[in-house]
Enzyme design. Structure first.
Site: not given
Length: 499
Positions: A170, A173, A175, A238, A294
Protein backbone atom coordinates in the site's frame (compact mmCIF):
# COMPACT_ATOMS: atom_id res chain seq x y z
CA UNK A 1 -8.43 13.76 -23.62
CA UNK A 2 -4.82 14.98 -23.39
CA UNK A 3 -3.75 12.92 -26.36
CA UNK A 4 -6.63 14.21 -28.47
CA UNK A 5 -6.01 17.85 -27.67
CA UNK A 6 -2.26 17.71 -28.29
CA UNK A 7 -1.35 18.58 -24.71
CA UNK A 8 1.65 17.17 -22.88
CA UNK A 9 1.00 13.67 -21.56
CA UNK A 10 1.61 13.57 -17.80
CA UNK A 11 3.52 10.55 -16.49
CA UNK A 12 5.78 12.03 -13.80
CA UNK A 13 6.53 15.32 -12.04
CA UNK A 14 8.62 16.70 -14.89
CA UNK A 15 5.96 16.16 -17.54
CA UNK A 16 3.41 17.71 -15.17
CA UNK A 17 5.62 20.79 -14.92
CA UNK A 18 5.99 20.98 -18.70
CA UNK A 19 2.22 20.85 -19.11
CA UNK A 20 1.72 23.71 -16.65
CA UNK A 21 4.44 25.80 -18.29
CA UNK A 22 2.38 25.77 -21.47
CA UNK A 23 -0.73 27.14 -19.72
CA UNK A 24 -0.69 30.81 -18.71
CA UNK A 25 -1.09 31.51 -15.01
CA UNK A 26 -0.48 27.97 -13.75
CA UNK A 27 3.24 28.03 -12.90
CA UNK A 28 5.84 30.61 -11.96
CA UNK A 29 9.55 30.35 -11.17
CA UNK A 30 11.99 32.45 -9.19
CA UNK A 31 15.79 32.56 -9.11
CA UNK A 32 15.79 34.67 -5.94
CA UNK A 33 17.70 32.88 -3.15
CA UNK A 34 15.32 31.50 -0.53
CA UNK A 35 15.80 29.96 2.90
CA UNK A 36 14.12 26.55 3.26
CA UNK A 37 13.54 27.38 6.93
CA UNK A 38 10.07 29.01 6.95
CA UNK A 39 10.83 31.57 4.24
CA UNK A 40 9.91 29.38 1.26
CA UNK A 41 6.49 28.57 2.70
CA UNK A 42 6.11 32.16 3.86
CA UNK A 43 6.49 33.31 0.26
CA UNK A 44 4.03 30.77 -1.13
CA UNK A 45 1.46 31.66 1.50
CA UNK A 46 0.95 34.90 -0.45
CA UNK A 47 1.33 33.41 -3.93
CA UNK A 48 -1.12 30.52 -3.90
CA UNK A 49 -1.52 28.56 -0.67
CA UNK A 50 -5.26 29.09 -0.04
CA UNK A 51 -6.98 26.40 1.98
CA UNK A 52 -7.17 27.00 5.73
CA UNK A 53 -3.96 29.06 5.80
CA UNK A 54 -4.30 32.24 7.86
CA UNK A 55 -5.23 35.20 5.71
CA UNK A 56 -3.86 36.95 3.69
CA UNK A 57 -3.56 34.06 1.27
CA UNK A 58 -5.12 33.08 -2.04
CA UNK A 59 -5.36 30.47 -4.73
CA UNK A 60 -2.65 31.00 -7.29
CA UNK A 61 -0.09 29.30 -9.52
CA UNK A 62 2.31 26.56 -8.54
CA UNK A 63 5.81 27.89 -7.87
CA UNK A 64 9.34 26.62 -8.45
CA UNK A 65 12.23 27.94 -6.36
CA UNK A 66 15.43 27.52 -8.38
CA UNK A 67 17.85 28.80 -5.74
CA UNK A 68 17.33 27.13 -2.36
CA UNK A 69 20.06 28.04 0.10
CA UNK A 70 22.17 25.07 1.13
CA UNK A 71 20.90 22.97 -1.79
CA UNK A 72 22.46 24.44 -4.90
CA UNK A 73 21.89 21.35 -7.03
CA UNK A 74 18.14 21.03 -6.41
CA UNK A 75 14.92 22.91 -7.03
CA UNK A 76 11.75 22.93 -4.92
CA UNK A 77 8.22 23.02 -6.32
CA UNK A 78 5.24 23.87 -4.14
CA UNK A 79 1.53 24.22 -4.88
CA UNK A 80 1.36 21.74 -7.77
CA UNK A 81 -2.12 20.64 -6.67
CA UNK A 82 -3.17 23.85 -4.90
CA UNK A 83 -6.17 24.55 -7.13
CA UNK A 84 -8.96 22.31 -8.31
CA UNK A 85 -8.62 23.72 -11.81
CA UNK A 86 -4.95 22.73 -11.93
CA UNK A 87 -5.74 19.22 -10.69
CA UNK A 88 -8.24 18.97 -13.53
CA UNK A 89 -5.56 19.94 -16.02
CA UNK A 90 -3.11 17.42 -14.59
CA UNK A 91 -5.65 14.58 -14.48
CA UNK A 92 -7.26 15.51 -17.80
CA UNK A 93 -10.75 16.03 -16.38
CA UNK A 94 -13.15 18.91 -15.76
CA UNK A 95 -12.70 20.21 -12.19
CA UNK A 96 -16.33 19.53 -11.25
CA UNK A 97 -16.02 15.91 -12.48
CA UNK A 98 -12.89 14.91 -10.57
CA UNK A 99 -14.79 12.93 -7.94
CA UNK A 100 -16.45 10.92 -10.70
CA UNK A 101 -13.08 10.27 -12.37
CA UNK A 102 -11.65 8.84 -9.17
CA UNK A 103 -14.80 6.84 -8.48
CA UNK A 104 -14.43 5.12 -11.86
CA UNK A 105 -10.73 4.55 -11.23
CA UNK A 106 -11.42 2.79 -7.92
CA UNK A 107 -13.85 0.46 -9.68
CA UNK A 108 -11.43 -0.35 -12.52
CA UNK A 109 -7.97 -0.60 -10.92
CA UNK A 110 -4.80 -1.32 -12.90
CA UNK A 111 -2.15 -2.95 -10.74
CA UNK A 112 1.42 -1.59 -10.73
CA UNK A 113 4.24 -3.38 -12.53
CA UNK A 114 7.92 -3.81 -11.70
CA UNK A 115 10.45 -2.61 -14.27
CA UNK A 116 14.12 -3.37 -14.83
CA UNK A 117 16.93 -1.31 -13.34
CA UNK A 118 17.62 0.51 -16.60
CA UNK A 119 14.17 2.14 -16.30
CA UNK A 120 14.71 3.23 -12.70
CA UNK A 121 15.24 6.95 -13.29
CA UNK A 122 14.98 7.46 -9.54
CA UNK A 123 18.33 5.67 -9.15
CA UNK A 124 20.45 7.79 -11.50
CA UNK A 125 22.38 9.06 -8.45
CA UNK A 126 22.87 6.87 -5.36
CA UNK A 127 23.97 7.83 -1.82
CA UNK A 128 24.45 4.99 0.67
CA UNK A 129 24.00 5.70 4.38
CA UNK A 130 27.24 3.90 5.28
CA UNK A 131 29.29 6.32 3.16
CA UNK A 132 31.30 9.07 4.91
CA UNK A 133 29.46 12.39 5.12
CA UNK A 134 26.01 10.95 4.41
CA UNK A 135 23.30 13.27 5.75
CA UNK A 136 19.71 13.27 4.55
CA UNK A 137 19.31 16.86 5.74
CA UNK A 138 21.92 17.94 3.20
CA UNK A 139 20.75 15.64 0.43
CA UNK A 140 17.04 16.49 0.58
CA UNK A 141 15.91 20.16 0.53
CA UNK A 142 12.96 19.57 2.84
CA UNK A 143 11.58 22.92 4.06
CA UNK A 144 9.86 23.87 7.26
CA UNK A 145 6.44 25.53 7.01
CA UNK A 146 6.94 27.80 10.03
CA UNK A 147 9.68 28.79 12.45
CA UNK A 148 7.97 26.67 15.12
CA UNK A 149 8.15 23.40 13.18
CA UNK A 150 9.80 20.42 14.84
CA UNK A 151 12.24 20.29 11.93
CA UNK A 152 12.42 19.92 8.17
CA UNK A 153 9.44 17.85 6.98
CA UNK A 154 8.89 15.70 3.93
CA UNK A 155 5.25 16.50 3.29
CA UNK A 156 4.77 14.87 -0.13
CA UNK A 157 6.52 11.56 0.42
CA UNK A 158 4.75 8.53 -1.04
CA UNK A 159 5.38 5.90 1.65
CA UNK A 160 5.31 2.37 0.24
CA UNK A 161 5.47 -0.80 2.33
CA UNK A 162 4.12 -4.34 2.41
CA UNK A 163 2.51 -6.66 4.93
CA UNK A 164 5.34 -8.96 6.01
CA UNK A 165 2.95 -11.93 6.18
CA UNK A 166 0.63 -11.50 3.19
CA UNK A 167 2.86 -9.45 0.88
CA UNK A 168 0.03 -6.99 0.24
CA UNK A 169 1.35 -3.49 -0.45
CA UNK A 170 0.00 0.00 0.00
CA UNK A 171 1.00 3.62 -0.46
CA UNK A 172 0.10 6.55 1.81
CA UNK A 173 1.33 10.02 2.74
CA UNK A 174 2.61 10.65 6.27
CA UNK A 175 4.21 13.39 8.35
CA UNK A 176 7.96 12.70 8.05
CA UNK A 177 10.42 14.78 10.08
CA UNK A 178 14.17 14.65 9.40
CA UNK A 179 15.58 13.95 12.86
CA UNK A 180 19.26 13.19 12.21
CA UNK A 181 21.65 12.32 9.41
CA UNK A 182 19.99 8.93 8.91
CA UNK A 183 16.75 8.95 10.95
CA UNK A 184 13.25 10.12 10.06
CA UNK A 185 10.28 10.14 12.44
CA UNK A 186 6.96 8.98 10.98
CA UNK A 187 3.61 10.05 12.42
CA UNK A 188 0.62 7.70 12.11
CA UNK A 189 -2.94 8.90 12.68
CA UNK A 190 -4.35 6.19 14.97
CA UNK A 191 -6.27 3.56 13.01
CA UNK A 192 -6.36 5.58 9.79
CA UNK A 193 -3.67 4.12 7.53
CA UNK A 194 -2.84 0.67 6.19
CA UNK A 195 0.88 1.18 6.74
CA UNK A 196 0.15 1.55 10.43
CA UNK A 197 -1.25 -1.98 10.42
CA UNK A 198 1.81 -3.24 8.57
CA UNK A 199 4.15 -1.55 11.06
CA UNK A 200 2.33 -2.84 14.13
CA UNK A 201 2.32 -6.38 12.78
CA UNK A 202 6.07 -6.25 12.08
CA UNK A 203 6.79 -4.73 15.49
CA UNK A 204 4.88 -7.49 17.29
CA UNK A 205 7.12 -9.98 15.50
CA UNK A 206 10.19 -7.95 16.43
CA UNK A 207 11.06 -7.31 12.79
CA UNK A 208 11.89 -4.08 10.95
CA UNK A 209 9.49 -3.04 8.19
CA UNK A 210 11.17 -2.12 4.89
CA UNK A 211 9.76 1.14 3.54
CA UNK A 212 10.46 3.41 0.60
CA UNK A 213 9.54 7.09 0.38
CA UNK A 214 9.16 8.41 -3.18
CA UNK A 215 9.11 12.18 -3.61
CA UNK A 216 8.16 14.07 -6.77
CA UNK A 217 5.89 11.75 -8.75
CA UNK A 218 2.93 11.76 -11.13
CA UNK A 219 0.13 13.82 -9.51
CA UNK A 220 -2.27 10.93 -10.14
CA UNK A 221 -0.29 8.91 -7.58
CA UNK A 222 -0.42 11.72 -5.03
CA UNK A 223 -4.20 11.96 -5.33
CA UNK A 224 -4.77 8.19 -5.33
CA UNK A 225 -2.60 7.72 -2.22
CA UNK A 226 -5.14 9.66 -0.16
CA UNK A 227 -8.01 7.18 -0.39
CA UNK A 228 -9.07 5.59 2.89
CA UNK A 229 -11.30 2.73 4.11
CA UNK A 230 -13.95 1.62 3.51
CA UNK A 231 -13.52 2.60 -0.16
CA UNK A 232 -10.04 1.07 -0.21
CA UNK A 233 -9.93 -1.67 2.45
CA UNK A 234 -6.81 -3.25 3.91
CA UNK A 235 -4.95 -5.00 1.10
CA UNK A 236 -6.04 -2.52 -1.60
CA UNK A 237 -2.99 -0.94 -3.27
CA UNK A 238 -3.91 2.65 -4.15
CA UNK A 239 -1.26 2.67 -6.87
CA UNK A 240 -3.82 0.69 -8.88
CA UNK A 241 -6.10 3.75 -8.78
CA UNK A 242 -3.37 5.92 -10.27
CA UNK A 243 -2.92 3.28 -12.94
CA UNK A 244 -6.61 3.47 -13.77
CA UNK A 245 -6.52 7.27 -13.96
CA UNK A 246 -3.73 7.10 -16.54
CA UNK A 247 -4.97 3.85 -18.11
CA UNK A 248 -1.41 2.63 -17.66
CA UNK A 249 0.20 0.73 -14.80
CA UNK A 250 2.42 2.64 -12.38
CA UNK A 251 6.02 1.46 -12.76
CA UNK A 252 7.93 0.36 -9.66
CA UNK A 253 11.64 -0.34 -9.30
CA UNK A 254 13.29 -2.66 -6.75
CA UNK A 255 15.12 -0.74 -4.03
CA UNK A 256 18.89 -1.15 -3.73
CA UNK A 257 19.24 -1.74 0.03
CA UNK A 258 15.90 -3.12 1.23
CA UNK A 259 13.40 -5.71 0.08
CA UNK A 260 10.85 -3.18 -1.16
CA UNK A 261 9.98 -1.21 -4.28
CA UNK A 262 9.72 2.48 -5.08
CA UNK A 263 8.18 4.58 -7.83
CA UNK A 264 10.57 4.22 -10.74
CA UNK A 265 10.39 7.78 -12.08
CA UNK A 266 10.34 9.60 -8.72
CA UNK A 267 12.65 12.57 -8.25
CA UNK A 268 13.90 11.23 -4.89
CA UNK A 269 13.61 7.90 -3.12
CA UNK A 270 14.49 7.26 0.51
CA UNK A 271 15.12 3.61 1.36
CA UNK A 272 14.89 2.54 4.97
CA UNK A 273 13.36 0.42 7.69
CA UNK A 274 10.79 1.21 10.36
CA UNK A 275 12.55 -0.08 13.44
CA UNK A 276 10.63 -2.21 15.97
CA UNK A 277 10.38 -0.69 19.43
CA UNK A 278 12.32 2.46 18.55
CA UNK A 279 10.61 5.81 19.13
CA UNK A 280 11.64 9.45 19.44
CA UNK A 281 10.03 12.68 20.56
CA UNK A 282 8.97 14.49 17.41
CA UNK A 283 10.35 17.89 18.49
CA UNK A 284 13.53 16.55 20.11
CA UNK A 285 15.66 19.00 18.08
CA UNK A 286 13.60 22.15 18.67
CA UNK A 287 11.61 21.67 21.91
CA UNK A 288 8.84 23.90 20.56
CA UNK A 289 6.03 21.48 21.39
CA UNK A 290 4.87 21.91 17.78
CA UNK A 291 5.06 19.60 14.79
CA UNK A 292 3.94 21.39 11.59
CA UNK A 293 0.81 23.10 10.21
CA UNK A 294 -1.97 20.59 9.58
CA UNK A 295 -5.05 20.69 7.36
CA UNK A 296 -7.50 22.19 9.93
CA UNK A 297 -5.40 25.39 9.91
CA UNK A 298 -3.60 24.86 13.22
CA UNK A 299 -0.10 23.63 13.94
CA UNK A 300 -0.21 20.08 15.18
CA UNK A 301 1.32 19.32 18.56
CA UNK A 302 4.58 17.38 18.56
CA UNK A 303 3.99 13.76 19.50
CA UNK A 304 6.00 12.44 22.43
CA UNK A 305 6.56 9.02 20.91
CA UNK A 306 6.75 8.45 17.14
CA UNK A 307 8.27 5.53 15.21
CA UNK A 308 11.62 5.89 13.45
CA UNK A 309 12.75 5.09 9.91
CA UNK A 310 16.45 4.15 9.78
CA UNK A 311 17.62 5.35 6.38
CA UNK A 312 19.74 2.98 4.30
CA UNK A 313 20.10 5.03 1.11
CA UNK A 314 18.87 8.06 -0.80
CA UNK A 315 18.61 7.87 -4.57
CA UNK A 316 17.50 10.55 -7.01
CA UNK A 317 17.33 11.70 -10.59
CA UNK A 318 19.93 14.03 -12.05
CA UNK A 319 19.11 17.64 -11.14
CA UNK A 320 16.28 16.52 -8.82
CA UNK A 321 13.16 18.53 -8.07
CA UNK A 322 11.91 18.40 -4.49
CA UNK A 323 8.14 18.64 -4.06
CA UNK A 324 6.59 20.04 -0.91
CA UNK A 325 3.27 21.33 0.40
CA UNK A 326 2.01 23.69 3.10
CA UNK A 327 0.08 21.40 5.41
CA UNK A 328 -2.98 23.64 5.65
CA UNK A 329 -3.06 24.75 2.02
CA UNK A 330 -5.52 24.16 -0.81
CA UNK A 331 -3.15 21.43 -1.96
CA UNK A 332 -4.23 19.28 0.96
CA UNK A 333 -7.86 20.00 0.06
CA UNK A 334 -7.23 18.58 -3.42
CA UNK A 335 -5.37 15.50 -2.23
CA UNK A 336 -7.70 14.57 0.61
CA UNK A 337 -10.94 16.05 -0.67
CA UNK A 338 -11.26 14.61 -4.16
CA UNK A 339 -10.88 10.99 -2.95
CA UNK A 340 -13.43 11.86 -0.24
CA UNK A 341 -15.85 12.99 -2.94
CA UNK A 342 -15.33 9.78 -4.88
CA UNK A 343 -15.95 7.67 -1.78
CA UNK A 344 -19.22 9.46 -0.99
CA UNK A 345 -20.41 9.29 -4.60
CA UNK A 346 -19.73 5.57 -4.68
CA UNK A 347 -21.58 4.72 -1.48
CA UNK A 348 -24.64 6.91 -2.06
CA UNK A 349 -25.02 5.84 -5.68
CA UNK A 350 -25.16 2.19 -4.58
CA UNK A 351 -27.94 2.97 -2.10
CA UNK A 352 -30.03 5.41 -4.13
CA UNK A 353 -28.98 5.62 -7.78
CA UNK A 354 -29.31 8.88 -9.68
CA UNK A 355 -30.20 11.18 -6.80
CA UNK A 356 -26.81 12.47 -5.68
CA UNK A 357 -25.61 14.76 -8.46
CA UNK A 358 -22.24 15.79 -7.06
CA UNK A 359 -20.11 16.23 -3.92
CA UNK A 360 -17.60 18.89 -2.92
CA UNK A 361 -15.22 18.37 -0.01
CA UNK A 362 -14.99 22.01 0.98
CA UNK A 363 -11.75 23.94 1.46
CA UNK A 364 -12.76 25.14 4.92
CA UNK A 365 -12.68 21.55 6.14
CA UNK A 366 -9.29 20.85 4.61
CA UNK A 367 -10.93 18.33 2.28
CA UNK A 368 -11.85 16.13 5.24
CA UNK A 369 -14.23 17.78 7.72
CA UNK A 370 -16.92 19.36 5.54
CA UNK A 371 -18.79 18.23 2.44
CA UNK A 372 -21.52 19.77 0.33
CA UNK A 373 -23.90 17.25 -1.28
CA UNK A 374 -25.99 18.28 -4.29
CA UNK A 375 -29.15 16.17 -4.17
CA UNK A 376 -32.06 16.04 -6.60
CA UNK A 377 -35.60 15.21 -5.43
CA UNK A 378 -37.62 14.00 -8.42
CA UNK A 379 -40.72 12.63 -6.67
CA UNK A 380 -42.49 12.89 -3.31
CA UNK A 381 -40.86 9.72 -2.00
CA UNK A 382 -37.44 11.31 -2.40
CA UNK A 383 -38.17 13.62 0.53
CA UNK A 384 -36.04 12.46 3.44
CA UNK A 385 -33.64 10.53 1.25
CA UNK A 386 -31.32 13.53 1.19
CA UNK A 387 -30.71 13.02 4.89
CA UNK A 388 -30.07 9.34 4.31
CA UNK A 389 -27.45 10.40 1.76
CA UNK A 390 -25.78 12.53 4.43
CA UNK A 391 -25.69 9.57 6.81
CA UNK A 392 -24.11 7.46 4.10
CA UNK A 393 -21.51 10.18 3.54
CA UNK A 394 -20.44 9.84 7.17
CA UNK A 395 -20.09 6.09 6.64
CA UNK A 396 -18.16 6.53 3.41
CA UNK A 397 -15.67 8.87 5.05
CA UNK A 398 -15.59 8.57 8.86
CA UNK A 399 -13.49 11.73 9.40
CA UNK A 400 -16.25 13.90 7.93
CA UNK A 401 -17.80 16.26 10.51
CA UNK A 402 -20.32 18.53 8.72
CA UNK A 403 -22.55 17.85 5.71
CA UNK A 404 -24.48 20.56 3.87
CA UNK A 405 -27.32 19.37 1.64
CA UNK A 406 -28.32 21.57 -1.31
CA UNK A 407 -30.67 21.31 -4.29
CA UNK A 408 -29.70 20.84 -7.93
CA UNK A 409 -30.00 24.58 -8.68
CA UNK A 410 -27.27 25.47 -6.17
CA UNK A 411 -23.62 25.61 -7.23
CA UNK A 412 -22.02 23.44 -4.58
CA UNK A 413 -18.55 24.78 -5.46
CA UNK A 414 -19.62 28.38 -4.78
CA UNK A 415 -19.61 29.09 -1.03
CA UNK A 416 -21.79 32.17 -1.51
CA UNK A 417 -24.44 30.06 -3.24
CA UNK A 418 -24.29 27.44 -0.48
CA UNK A 419 -24.68 30.16 2.18
CA UNK A 420 -27.59 31.57 0.16
CA UNK A 421 -29.28 28.17 0.40
CA UNK A 422 -28.48 28.08 4.14
CA UNK A 423 -30.10 31.50 4.50
CA UNK A 424 -33.25 31.01 2.41
CA UNK A 425 -33.92 27.25 2.50
CA UNK A 426 -32.99 26.29 6.04
CA UNK A 427 -34.51 26.68 9.51
CA UNK A 428 -32.16 25.82 12.34
CA UNK A 429 -34.71 24.15 14.60
CA UNK A 430 -36.03 21.71 11.99
CA UNK A 431 -33.23 21.34 9.44
CA UNK A 432 -30.29 20.59 11.72
CA UNK A 433 -29.55 16.97 12.59
CA UNK A 434 -27.05 16.35 15.40
CA UNK A 435 -25.21 13.04 15.76
CA UNK A 436 -23.16 13.36 18.97
CA UNK A 437 -20.49 11.10 20.35
CA UNK A 438 -19.03 9.85 17.05
CA UNK A 439 -15.33 9.32 16.36
CA UNK A 440 -13.95 11.91 13.94
CA UNK A 441 -10.34 13.16 13.72
CA UNK A 442 -7.86 13.97 16.52
CA UNK A 443 -6.48 17.04 14.69
CA UNK A 444 -9.74 18.97 15.16
CA UNK A 445 -8.93 21.01 18.30
CA UNK A 446 -12.62 21.37 19.19
CA UNK A 447 -12.95 17.59 19.53
CA UNK A 448 -11.69 17.60 23.10
CA UNK A 449 -13.12 17.36 26.62
CA UNK A 450 -11.36 20.67 27.28
CA UNK A 451 -13.60 22.31 24.69
CA UNK A 452 -16.84 20.79 25.98
CA UNK A 453 -17.55 18.47 28.94
CA UNK A 454 -19.99 16.62 26.66
CA UNK A 455 -17.01 15.19 24.74
CA UNK A 456 -15.80 12.08 26.51
CA UNK A 457 -12.53 11.56 24.59
CA UNK A 458 -10.24 13.48 22.25
CA UNK A 459 -11.25 12.89 18.63
CA UNK A 460 -14.95 12.37 19.34
CA UNK A 461 -17.23 14.88 17.63
CA UNK A 462 -20.81 15.87 17.13
CA UNK A 463 -21.39 15.27 13.45
CA UNK A 464 -23.99 17.63 11.99
CA UNK A 465 -26.24 17.70 8.93
CA UNK A 466 -27.44 21.05 7.61
CA UNK A 467 -30.40 20.30 5.34
CA UNK A 468 -30.62 23.29 2.99
CA UNK A 469 -32.91 21.59 0.49
CA UNK A 470 -36.43 22.72 -0.31
CA UNK A 471 -39.18 20.30 0.79
CA UNK A 472 -40.41 18.52 -2.33
CA UNK A 473 -43.99 19.81 -2.06
CA UNK A 474 -42.70 23.41 -2.00
CA UNK A 475 -40.27 23.24 -4.92
CA UNK A 476 -42.49 25.39 -7.17
CA UNK A 477 -42.39 28.20 -4.58
CA UNK A 478 -38.57 28.30 -4.48
CA UNK A 479 -37.79 28.87 -8.15
CA UNK A 480 -34.74 31.06 -8.73
CA UNK A 481 -35.11 34.06 -11.03
CA UNK A 482 -34.82 32.93 -14.66
CA UNK A 483 -32.47 34.89 -16.89
CA UNK A 484 -32.17 34.72 -20.66
CA UNK A 485 -29.67 32.07 -21.76
CA UNK A 486 -27.15 33.87 -23.96
CA UNK A 487 -23.62 33.43 -25.27
CA UNK A 488 -21.63 36.14 -23.45
CA UNK A 489 -18.50 35.62 -25.60
CA UNK A 490 -20.19 37.64 -28.37
CA UNK A 491 -19.91 40.69 -26.15
CA UNK A 492 -16.84 40.08 -23.91
CA UNK A 493 -14.75 37.49 -25.72
CA UNK A 494 -11.65 38.11 -23.60
CA UNK A 495 -13.46 36.77 -20.53
CA UNK A 496 -15.15 33.70 -21.98
CA UNK A 497 -13.37 32.39 -25.07
CA UNK A 498 -10.76 30.51 -23.03
CA UNK A 499 -13.30 28.69 -20.86
Amino acid sequence: MIEESGKQEVKDLRSAIELLKAIPGQLIETDEPVEPLAELSGVYRHVGAGGTVMRPTRKGPAMIFNNVKGHEDAKVIIGLLASRERVGLLLNEKPERLGFLLNEAVKNPIQPVTVSKDKALCQEIVHYANEPGFDIRKLIPAPTNTEEDAGPYITMGMCYASDIETGESDITIHRLCLQSKDEISMFFTPGARHLGVFREKAEKLGKPLPISVSIGVDPAIEIAACFEPPTTPLGFDELSIAGAIRNQAVELAPCLTIGEKAIANAEYVIEGELLPGVYVREDQNTNTGKAMPEFPGYTGGAVAKVPVIKVKAVTHRKNPIMQTVIGSSEEHVSMAGIPTEASILQMVEKAMPGRLLNVYAHSSGGGKFMAVLQFKKSQPSDEGRQRQAALLAFSAFPELKHVFLVDEDVDLFDSNDVLWALTTRYQGDVDTIFIPGVRCHPLDPSNSPDFSPSIIDKGIACKTIFDCTVPYHLKDKFQRSKFMDVDPSRFVSELFNNK
